[in-house]
Design a protein around this motif. Structure first.
Motif, PDB file in Angstrom:
ATOM      1  N   ASN A 245       0.685  -1.339   0.101  1.00  0.00           N
ATOM      2  CA  ASN A 245      -0.127  -0.094  -0.018  1.00  0.00           C
ATOM      3  C   ASN A 245       0.778   1.317  -0.032  1.00  0.00           C
ATOM      4  N   PRO A 246       1.894   1.392   0.945  1.00  0.00           N
ATOM      5  CA  PRO A 246       2.501   2.657   0.790  1.00  0.00           C
ATOM      6  C   PRO A 246       3.321   2.753  -0.581  1.00  0.00           C
ATOM      7  N   ASP A 247       3.968   1.988  -1.245  1.00  0.00           N
ATOM      8  CA  ASP A 247       4.460   2.141  -2.409  1.00  0.00           C
ATOM      9  C   ASP A 247       3.313   2.467  -3.516  1.00  0.00           C
ATOM     10  N   ARG A 248       2.062   1.837  -3.463  1.00  0.00           N
ATOM     11  CA  ARG A 248       1.134   1.858  -4.125  1.00  0.00           C
ATOM     12  C   ARG A 248       0.745   3.301  -4.075  1.00  0.00           C
ATOM     13  N   VAL A 249       0.415   3.881  -3.031  1.00  0.00           N
ATOM     14  CA  VAL A 249       0.075   5.558  -3.024  1.00  0.00           C
ATOM     15  C   VAL A 249       1.138   6.336  -3.413  1.00  0.00           C
ATOM     16  N   THR A 250       2.329   6.115  -3.320  1.00  0.00           N
ATOM     17  CA  THR A 250       3.352   7.061  -3.912  1.00  0.00           C
ATOM     18  C   THR A 250       3.520   6.949  -5.266  1.00  0.00           C
ATOM     19  N   MET A 251       3.225   5.537  -5.838  1.00  0.00           N
ATOM     20  CA  MET A 251       3.346   5.500  -7.141  1.00  0.00           C
ATOM     21  C   MET A 251       2.126   6.096  -7.940  1.00  0.00           C
ATOM     22  N   LEU A 252       0.933   6.308  -6.947  1.00  0.00           N
ATOM     23  CA  LEU A 252      -0.290   6.860  -7.608  1.00  0.00           C
ATOM     24  C   LEU A 252      -0.041   8.300  -7.741  1.00  0.00           C
ATOM     25  N   GLN A 253       0.495   8.982  -6.576  1.00  0.00           N
ATOM     26  CA  GLN A 253       0.881  10.259  -6.553  1.00  0.00           C
ATOM     27  C   GLN A 253       1.797  10.879  -7.476  1.00  0.00           C
ATOM     28  N   THR A 254       2.803  10.244  -7.727  1.00  0.00           N
ATOM     29  CA  THR A 254       3.955  10.479  -8.645  1.00  0.00           C
ATOM     30  C   THR A 254       3.339  10.364 -10.036  1.00  0.00           C
ATOM     31  N   ASN A 255       2.368   9.451 -10.487  1.00  0.00           N
ATOM     32  CA  ASN A 255       2.003   9.495 -11.635  1.00  0.00           C
ATOM     33  C   ASN A 255       1.163  10.541 -12.104  1.00  0.00           C
ATOM     34  N   TYR A 256       0.300  10.927 -10.945  1.00  0.00           N
ATOM     35  CA  TYR A 256      -0.782  11.914 -11.287  1.00  0.00           C
ATOM     36  C   TYR A 256       0.118  13.418 -11.432  1.00  0.00           C
TER      37      TYR A 256
END
Length: 492
Positions: A245-256
């Motif tokens: 979950n932490p990596d997923r949230v960071t990834m989504l934020q970075t992509n956005y």
């Protein structure tokens, strides 16, 4: 089964070429996503060079104010050189940006030309053909599914977004004033927009920006920070694994964040070419509004509620199932896409009206999906066998009732001119249809299987009453790739 020579039709080659132009991994690195990766890698270095050049020019200006005599002349000369170098650098970066934007626009116009017809019916036929071809060119078994679907999903999503826009406009569900204004303006202008095309408000200011936004919605994943999460510091991790979950949230934020930056900084607004001040003023204002529309699409797609972001969000959810990059991919579960979208509506991730509109367009069976069905005899009685068909039409009469092209008749492959609408009670995807064949002896079911599959010895462990079939091998033969010409249709 002897199906002829393995090859691609000219249309399939054109679709494959489009996919490669969007996302590929080659030595020349000329696809949209490869160029974005290079842009993100170079951005920091170029920004540092630009900042250093600006600081140098600034320092010389400061020194010039304090200098006198011979020193003043030398410093002025150095200042001119620094400003010339800075100007040259800025001009070079601007030309790269405009070239990047131009390539993307031409790509989007090519997509639109393949997906857009002369009228509603023709448009839906062309879009069904494009979506179906993408699906049928994609592997459904083996180790290359995720990699292939990663390349194809952006084009697929863009086509769905176009057709969802059509439906929502027809249903009066679009309230965005920018879109409605362009939709109502259907006259061509003398202003040239791209490649010698005269300006058409809805096409150039709504459809093309929508395709652009769909294509770059996930382009921020090419940023080094996102790549480190996906692939690991040394690139050894499987990028298609399930992230914690932490990596997923960071990834989504970075992509956005980085997708928005790519839109506004790496692409930005086009440049006016001409001599008219009035045209220039209009062009620059229109470009600003167009860029604002794309920014709104990307921002609103995160949590669209009833907004315009549904044009990206719902196709994104649909495509994530149909062209899944997950390791647990299973072809026979693709029609569960309807359940996934229903769940997204329940969670408030998207609009129910827009979700229902997409299901009206596509149904739960994706274009190109392999249907197994029980045929009927001339008296409309069910026969004691099943046959193969492929979904080939948008706008089914019901989301669970696909419109298909028959592939086999009497358990024999053919270049079919027959279409069929397969009802739930005869579609083996559904339990009630499979139950009808349970009374047939296993030996007869094995005989049917032997006639329909190649390499029977390798496939003898397949279900004797299959929920679906994998048509990618059939479609690999050029003679079988024109599934969308006119056909006589019958209800089954």
């Amino acid at each position: 089964m002897n199906l002829g020579k393995i090859a691609k039709s000219s249309y399939s080659k054109a679709v494959q070429s489009l996919i490669h132009r969007i996302y590929d991994q080659t030595e020349v690195q000329d696809s949209l996503y490869e160029q974005a990766l290079q842009y993100f890698l170079d951005a920091g270095k170029l920004q540092a060079q630009q900042t250093a050049a600006e600081q140098e020019a600034y320092l010389f200006r400061q020194r010039l104010q304090q200098a006198s005599g011979a020193d003043q002349a030398k410093i002025e000369q150095r200042l001119q050189q620094a400003e010339k170098s800075l100007s040259s650098m800025n001009q070079g970066l601007e030309e790269l940006r405009l070239a990047r934007l131009s390539r993307l626009k031409e790509l989007c116009y090519t997509i639109l030309e393949l997906a857009q017809g002369d009228d509603f019916e023709d448009t839906n036929l062309l879009s069904a053909k494009l979506l179906g071809t993408i699906q049928l060119l994609s592997p459904t078994e083996g180790s290359n599914i995720a990699r292939s679907n990663q390349k194809s999903k952006h084009l697929y999503k863009a086509v769905l977004a176009l057709r969802l826009l059509d439906r929502l406009l027809l249903d009066g569900q679009i309230t965005n004033s920018y879109v409605l204004k362009r939709y109502q303006e259907d006259t061509a202008s003398e202003i040239e927009v791209t490649g010698g095309r005269n300006y058409q408000p809805f096409r150039d200011d709504v459809q093309i920006p929508l395709i652009m936004a769909a294509l770059i919605q996930d382009i921020g994943q090419q940023h080094p920070e996102a790549q480190r999460i996906l692939c690991g510091e040394d690139g050894s991790l499987n990028e298609f694994r399930v992230l914690d979950n932490p990596d997923r949230v960071t990834m989504l934020q970075t992509n956005y964040r980085e997708s928005l930056k790519y839109l506004t900084q790496a692409l930005g607004k086009d440049r006016y070419v001409g001599n008219s001040k009035d045209e220039r003023d209009w062009f620059e204002r229109n470009e600003q509004e167009k860029l604002g529309f794309m920014v709104t699409l990307l921002k609103n797609s995160v949590k669209p509620e009833q907004g315009i972001g549904n044009l990206l969000k719902i196709p994104q959810i649909y495509t994530s199932v149909v062209l899944s990059t997950k390791q647990n991919y299973s072809y026979e579960t693709l029609p569960k896409v309807g359940l996934v979208i229903d769940k997204a509506v329940e969670k408030g991730m998207c609009s129910k009206e827009a979700a229902d509109a997409l299901m009206q367009i596509t149904g739960i069976f994706p274009q190109g999906f392999g249907i197994t069905y029980i045929p009927k005899d001339s008296d409309r009685q069910d026969l004691d066998r099943y046959e193969y068909a492929i979904v080939t039409s948008l706008y089914p009469p019901h989301p669970h009732v696909p419109v298909c092209r028959m592939v086999t008749r009497n358990l024999s492959y053919q270049i079919s001119v027959m279409g069929c609408t397969v009802r739930v009670e005869n579609n083996l995807f559904f339990p009630q249809a499979r139950k009808k064949l349970e009374k047939i002896k296993p030996d007869r079911l094995k005989e049917i299987l032997m006639q329909l599959v190649s390499n029977y010895e390798e496939r003898k462990d397949m279900d004797l009453i299959p929920k679906c079939w994998h048509p990618d091998e059939y479609f690999a033969y050029a003679r079988n790739q024109n599934l969308w010409n006119k056909a006589i249709n019958q209800n089954i």
